[in-house]
Design a protein around this motif. Structure first.
Motif, PDB file in Angstrom:
ATOM      1  N   LEU A   6      -9.907  18.562  10.902  1.00 20.20           N
ATOM      2  CA  LEU A   6      -8.665  18.886  10.206  1.00 20.20           C
ATOM      3  C   LEU A   6      -8.049  17.615   9.623  1.00 20.20           C
ATOM      4  N   GLU A   7      -8.030  16.541  10.414  1.00 22.69           N
ATOM      5  CA  GLU A   7      -7.490  15.274   9.934  1.00 22.69           C
ATOM      6  C   GLU A   7      -8.250  14.790   8.703  1.00 22.69           C
ATOM      7  N   LYS A   8      -9.572  14.865   8.738  1.00 24.08           N
ATOM      8  CA  LYS A   8     -10.373  14.379   7.619  1.00 24.08           C
ATOM      9  C   LYS A   8     -10.210  15.259   6.386  1.00 24.08           C
ATOM     10  N   GLY A   9     -10.119  16.562   6.611  1.00 22.05           N
ATOM     11  CA  GLY A   9      -9.923  17.459   5.474  1.00 22.05           C
ATOM     12  C   GLY A   9      -8.603  17.218   4.769  1.00 22.05           C
ATOM     13  N   LEU A  10      -7.546  16.982   5.558  1.00 24.93           N
ATOM     14  CA  LEU A  10      -6.247  16.687   4.955  1.00 24.93           C
ATOM     15  C   LEU A  10      -6.252  15.330   4.271  1.00 24.93           C
ATOM     16  N   SER A  11      -6.921  14.351   4.887  1.00 20.32           N
ATOM     17  CA  SER A  11      -6.931  13.007   4.296  1.00 20.32           C
ATOM     18  C   SER A  11      -7.675  12.991   2.973  1.00 20.32           C
ATOM     19  N   THR A  44     -21.828  11.712   2.443  1.00 17.46           N
ATOM     20  CA  THR A  44     -22.263  13.005   2.984  1.00 17.46           C
ATOM     21  C   THR A  44     -21.101  13.745   3.638  1.00 17.46           C
ATOM     22  N   ALA A  45     -20.323  13.023   4.448  1.00 18.34           N
ATOM     23  CA  ALA A  45     -19.189  13.659   5.118  1.00 18.34           C
ATOM     24  C   ALA A  45     -18.138  14.108   4.111  1.00 18.34           C
ATOM     25  N   ALA A  46     -17.863  13.251   3.130  1.00 15.34           N
ATOM     26  CA  ALA A  46     -16.872  13.608   2.112  1.00 15.34           C
ATOM     27  C   ALA A  46     -17.317  14.847   1.340  1.00 15.34           C
ATOM     28  N   ARG A  47     -18.590  14.903   1.003  1.00 19.93           N
ATOM     29  CA  ARG A  47     -19.097  16.040   0.244  1.00 19.93           C
ATOM     30  C   ARG A  47     -18.959  17.337   1.037  1.00 19.93           C
ATOM     31  N   ARG A  48     -19.268  17.279   2.325  1.00 14.34           N
ATOM     32  CA  ARG A  48     -19.143  18.488   3.154  1.00 14.34           C
ATOM     33  C   ARG A  48     -17.694  18.966   3.210  1.00 14.34           C
ATOM     34  N   HIS A  49     -16.766  18.034   3.358  1.00 19.37           N
ATOM     35  CA  HIS A  49     -15.358  18.421   3.399  1.00 19.37           C
ATOM     36  C   HIS A  49     -14.909  18.972   2.046  1.00 19.37           C
ATOM     37  N   LEU A  50     -15.343  18.345   0.973  1.00 21.12           N
ATOM     38  CA  LEU A  50     -14.961  18.817  -0.353  1.00 21.12           C
ATOM     39  C   LEU A  50     -15.545  20.188  -0.656  1.00 21.12           C
TER      40      LEU A  50
END
Length: 259
Positions: free
Chosen positions: A19-24, A50-56
């Motif tokens: 949740l923190e990463k998705g909001l950030s 990779t992590a950013a892409r998954r969240h996006l």
């Protein structure tokens, strides 16, 4: 004087990292970066590509982000989050009648702003929108040092707050008049702290000034600032202060009893 209470400590077992990463990652988009690749978004918030892409991609599935396959950008659905706050929070609703009183008494646009980390955020307004940066819309964020409201809030919080704030700032000049010297800003904070109000000329936009007073609740807790913005034209600072400061101060006193 009390300051806004800090968020309570969070037990590790209650922390949801996703949740923190998705909001950030939603917060990395701004006027200078409206569209980003996954790599660029990750760099701006400390995530791998990779992590950013998954969240996006997850945010895209939920409708908060759109993509053409390479670039990502926010969608209007993000506004649901801010509208939920404006609809549910007591402060914006409580201050609206008082802002209308300020606008009627001064003939200028009036605002209530709060400090959120490095920026002031405008939660309520009254008056005609101007076709300028000074016509803040609800939810507008502005670096605190270029607004009378930001100077007042930081001033009233005191040097234990404004010194760390200054240390982490890269002070961007918006006009040739913008103060970017940290010692001069400390003097402005101290002046605001001593008098409880501040006037700011041409810091964000040429030919516009703001006047702001500190806003407290009935428990003596600092909530934010009550402000007006106006074109300077040929009006002196002294005349502007005499014209609008008594209205702001009287209104802030009235609001204090009900907040």
């Amino acid at each position: 004087m009390q300051t806004t209470p800090q968020a309570p400590a969070l037990e590790r077992r209650d922390w949801i990292a996703g949740l923190e990463k998705g909001l950030s990652i939603m917060q990395v988009f701004d006027s200078d970066h409206p569209r980003l690749t996954a790599s660029q978004a990750g760099q701006r918030c400390g995530l791998t590509r990779t992590a950013a892409r998954r969240h996006l991609l997850t945010l895209a599935h939920l409708g908060y982000v759109a993509s053409d396959g390479k670039l990502f950008w926010l969608t209007p659905r993000v506004l649901r989050l801010s509208h939920a706050y404006l609809d549910s929070a007591r402060l914006p609703r409580a201050v609206q009648p008082y802002l209308q009183r300020v606008t009627a008494g001064t003939g200028e646009s009036s605002y209530v702003a709060v400090l959120d980390e490095n920026d002031v955020v405008y939660l309520a307004r009254s008056g005609t929108l101007r076709h300028t940066h000074s016509g803040y819309t609800l939810g507008s964020r502005v670096q605190a040092h270029v607004t009378a409201a930001g100077i007042v809030i930081l001033g009233m919080l005191g040097p234990t707050h404004w010194n760390p704030w200054l240390e982490r700032q890269s002070l961007r000049p918006y006009t040739v008049h913008t103060l970017t010297d940290k010692e001069r800003l400390r003097a402005c904070f101290e002046q605001a702290r001593l008098q409880g109000w501040f006037i700011s000329d041409q810091q964000l936009e040429v030919n516009f000034r703001g006047v702001s007073v500190a806003l407290y609740d009935h428990k003596d807790q600092l909530l934010g600032a009550l402000s007006v913005t106006m074109p300077i034209n040929n009006e002196s600072q002294e005349t502007a202060v005499k014209r609008v400061l008594p209205v702001l101060q009287e209104t802030a006193r009235s609001m204090r009893l009900l907040l």
